[in-house]
Design a protein around this motif. Structure first.
Motif, PDB file in Angstrom:
ATOM      1  N   TRP A 186      -8.767  -9.106 -30.448  1.00 38.69           N
ATOM      2  CA  TRP A 186      -8.711 -10.516 -30.861  1.00 38.69           C
ATOM      3  C   TRP A 186      -9.208 -11.478 -29.790  1.00 38.69           C
ATOM      4  N   HIS A 187      -9.961 -10.934 -28.811  1.00 42.21           N
ATOM      5  CA  HIS A 187     -10.626 -11.807 -27.808  1.00 42.21           C
ATOM      6  C   HIS A 187     -11.593 -10.931 -27.019  1.00 42.21           C
ATOM      7  N   LEU A 226      -3.084  -7.920 -29.161  1.00 40.27           N
ATOM      8  CA  LEU A 226      -4.101  -7.581 -28.161  1.00 40.27           C
ATOM      9  C   LEU A 226      -5.338  -8.454 -28.274  1.00 40.27           C
ATOM     10  N   GLY A 227      -5.716  -9.070 -27.176  1.00 47.29           N
ATOM     11  CA  GLY A 227      -7.040  -9.673 -27.012  1.00 47.29           C
ATOM     12  C   GLY A 227      -7.488  -9.221 -25.647  1.00 47.29           C
ATOM     13  N   THR A 228      -8.442  -8.281 -25.576  1.00 46.56           N
ATOM     14  CA  THR A 228      -8.712  -7.654 -24.270  1.00 46.56           C
ATOM     15  C   THR A 228      -9.295  -8.632 -23.260  1.00 46.56           C
ATOM     16  N   ASP A 229     -10.041  -9.648 -23.754  1.00 52.17           N
ATOM     17  CA  ASP A 229     -10.817 -10.496 -22.842  1.00 52.17           C
ATOM     18  C   ASP A 229     -11.738  -9.634 -21.991  1.00 52.17           C
ATOM     19  N   SER A 230     -12.149  -8.494 -22.548  1.00 54.75           N
ATOM     20  CA  SER A 230     -13.116  -7.658 -21.829  1.00 54.75           C
ATOM     21  C   SER A 230     -14.347  -8.518 -21.576  1.00 54.75           C
ATOM     22  N   ILE A 264     -15.168 -12.838 -31.420  1.00 55.62           N
ATOM     23  CA  ILE A 264     -16.257 -12.888 -30.443  1.00 55.62           C
ATOM     24  C   ILE A 264     -16.289 -14.247 -29.748  1.00 55.62           C
ATOM     25  N   MET A 265     -16.169 -14.219 -28.448  1.00 54.59           N
ATOM     26  CA  MET A 265     -16.174 -15.471 -27.683  1.00 54.59           C
ATOM     27  C   MET A 265     -17.573 -16.104 -27.684  1.00 54.59           C
ATOM     28  N   PRO A 266     -17.577 -17.448 -27.752  1.00 59.12           N
ATOM     29  CA  PRO A 266     -18.850 -18.154 -27.922  1.00 59.12           C
ATOM     30  C   PRO A 266     -19.435 -18.721 -26.623  1.00 59.12           C
ATOM     31  N   MET A 312      -2.603 -18.929 -28.206  1.00 61.21           N
ATOM     32  CA  MET A 312      -2.607 -19.038 -26.740  1.00 61.21           C
ATOM     33  C   MET A 312      -3.277 -17.762 -26.244  1.00 61.21           C
ATOM     34  N   GLU A 313      -4.434 -17.918 -25.643  1.00 56.60           N
ATOM     35  CA  GLU A 313      -5.195 -16.721 -25.310  1.00 56.60           C
ATOM     36  C   GLU A 313      -4.883 -16.219 -23.921  1.00 56.60           C
ATOM     37  N   HIS A 314      -5.027 -14.891 -23.789  1.00 55.76           N
ATOM     38  CA  HIS A 314      -4.841 -14.201 -22.499  1.00 55.76           C
ATOM     39  C   HIS A 314      -3.731 -14.844 -21.655  1.00 55.76           C
TER      40      HIS A 314
END
Ligand code: DOR
Ligand code: ZN
Length: 344
Positions: free
Chosen positions: A13-14, A245-249, A39-41, A173-175
């Protein structure tokens, strides 16, 4: 002792997929395990309109490896000029699943983000009306605020006021990286969700700074003290549906990480599920892994959970230390301990 675990196929989710040669090189690590990803922009230039999001989605789909089944869930990068009608049309067409708020200057390619929150009020009101989630990079950028305090201050000064003045706005609220964020999320209603990365469950700020500086552990928001990491572990493994889960990979070449002013980001796509299985097992919560990786996210985004499954086996994980891209090597996140679990 559990040796094998079958769960619904996870989603991320990120995720940062980048573009061009980097996209080609990193996408297979995600499609091997995940069915969908937000998908992050934050490309250069950023994905600011539905037309740009559609073009980017097409480039991602063209890079999906043969035989893989993967759906990119696109987002729009919120600027002070974002048009509420474009956002609504993008959601109605099924293309866009969230709008991303970067406070201007908070992180990689965030210069076009928001400085004056009053200017984005009409977009936020439209989003509240149509139920489109706002994904928030929750850090203030005020140079007077210590970098380790920027998330907690953001909650008080920006996030909570936005939510109070925009009833019904659905926010991720991300990461999240602090106990403050976990505590805040726990007290809110179901308009609030929070993603947690793999790396923030594993490292604290000592891993970055003690015994020599470790650029590959530098990401934003930066990892905090151990008490915060433990609060994140407790939230992720608790079964509370607000956390997913939002990996922020976030791949960067080694050349761009290992600089006097290196880039922020950990590349965790290849070994995220192996690490998570280890973390959840260590915390006696393997039974909560599926909720965190595969059920809570779709529920928040009002999408069905995936119907196919993956199986993790305790046979020793095998993942590369680097991947080779046409732009140079990208280092895979090293959790610092051996990984027992592998995706079969
Ligand atoms: O560590 C990070 N890397 N945090 C972000 O917010 C952005 C990301 C990136 O795009 O590299
Ligand atoms: Zn990110």
């Amino acid at each position: 002792m559990t040796q094998s675990l079958t769960i619904r196929r996870p989603d991320d989710w990120h995720l940062h997929l980048r573009d061009g040669a980097m996209l080609q090189a990193v996408l297979p690590a995600t499609t091997a395990h995940f069915a969908r990803a937000i998908i992050m922009p934050n490309l250069v230039p950023p994905v600011v309109t539905s037309a740009k999001a559609m073009e980017y989605r097409d480039r991602i789909l063209a890079a999906v490896p043969e035989g893989a089944d993967f759906t990119p869930l696109m987002t729009l990068y919120l600027t002070e000029d974002t048009d509420p009608a474009d956002v609504a049309a993008a959601q109605a067409s099924g293309l866009v699943h969230a709008v991303k708020l970067y406070p201007a200057g908070a992180t990689t390619n965030s210069a076009s983000g928001v400085s004056n929150f009053d200017k984005v009020r009409p977009v936020l009101e439209k989003m509240a009306e149509i139920g489109l989630p706002l994904c928030v990079h929750g850090e203030v950028t005020d140079p007077d605020i210590d970098i380790f305090d920027r998330e907690a201050v953001f909650i008080d000064r920006v996030l909570d006021p936005i939510r109070l003045s925009t009833p019904g706005l659905r926010v991720v609220m991300e990461h999240i990286t602090t106990k403050d964020a976990v505590d805040y999320a726990r007290t809110q209603d179901d308009t609030l969700g929070a993603t947690i990365t793999t790396h923030h469950l594993v490292i604290n700020r000592n891993h970055i700074l003690a015994g020599g500086i470790k650029p590959h552990y530098y990401c934003l928001p930066v990892a905090k003290r151990e008490e915060h990491r433990l609060a994140l572990r407790a939230a992720a493994t608790s079964g509370d549906a607000r956390f997913f889960l939002g990996t922020d990979s976030a791949p960067h070449t080694d050349a761009n990480k290992l600089l006097p002013c290196g880039c922020a980001g950990c590349f965790t796509a290849p070994n995220t599920l192996s690490i998570l299985a280890q973390v959840f097992e260590e915390d006696g919560a393997l039974d909560q892994l599926e909720g965190f990786t595969s059920l809570n996210g779709p529920a928040f985004y009002r999408l069905p959970a995936n119907t196919d499954t993956i199986t993790l086996e305790k046979s020793g994980a095998n993942y590369p230390s680097h991947i080779d891209t046409a732009d140079g090597l990208v280092t895979v996140f090293d959790p610092g301990f051996p990984l027992d679990w592998a995706v079969r």
